[in-house]
Design a protein around this motif. Structure first.
Motif, PDB file in Angstrom:
ATOM      1  N   ARG A 105       0.855  -1.187   0.000  1.00 26.78           N
ATOM      2  CA  ARG A 105       0.000   0.000   0.000  1.00 26.78           C
ATOM      3  C   ARG A 105       0.889   1.235   0.000  1.00 26.78           C
ATOM      4  O   ARG A 105       1.917   1.275   0.663  1.00 26.78           O
ATOM      5  N   HIS A 106       0.479   2.230  -0.742  1.00 30.48           N
ATOM      6  CA  HIS A 106       1.213   3.487  -0.785  1.00 30.48           C
ATOM      7  C   HIS A 106       0.500   4.481   0.108  1.00 30.48           C
ATOM      8  O   HIS A 106      -0.713   4.666   0.001  1.00 30.48           O
ATOM      9  N   GLU A 107       1.246   5.100   0.988  1.00 33.29           N
ATOM     10  CA  GLU A 107       0.643   6.089   1.865  1.00 33.29           C
ATOM     11  C   GLU A 107       0.538   7.411   1.112  1.00 33.29           C
ATOM     12  O   GLU A 107       1.475   7.825   0.431  1.00 33.29           O
TER      13      GLU A 107
END
Length: 104
Positions: A75-77
């Motif tokens: 997941r990319h923040e």
């Protein structure tokens, strides 16, 4: 006497049935295929099926906790800048105002 192709195919089908083999297929995008190719090259594996089987066996051997990082979805923040956050908030306020006006 050598077996013909049909006889070899039948014998192979029988061996696969006895072993309860199941064919798994799935489509992947180029990035996933490239990562699999890297893994295969790093470890001298020539067959994709062998590499995938080894990955499954080794992830399972690591157990539920040990395999968790291997199966975690990356997941990319996303943290918007203050300016973008203000714009999003203002747009939300305008949208909420429009909804209130429609209710009356």
């Amino acid at each position: 006497m050598a077996k013909n192709q049909r006889e070899r195919d039948l014998a192979l089908a029988e061996r696969r049935q006895k072993a309860a083999e199941t064919e798994l297929r799935h489509r992947v995008r180029p990035g996933i295929k490239a990562r699999l190719a890297d893994l295969m090259a790093w470890h001298g594996i020539e067959e994709q099926a062998e590499a995938i089987q080894l990955l499954i066996i080794n992830a399972h051997a690591a157990g539920p906790i040990g395999s968790a990082p291997m199966l975690a979805i990356p997941r990319h923040e996303f943290t918007p800048s203050e300016n973008v956050a203000r714009q999003l908030y203002a747009q939300g306020e305008r949208e909420a105002g429009r909804l209130d006006q429609q209710d009356h």
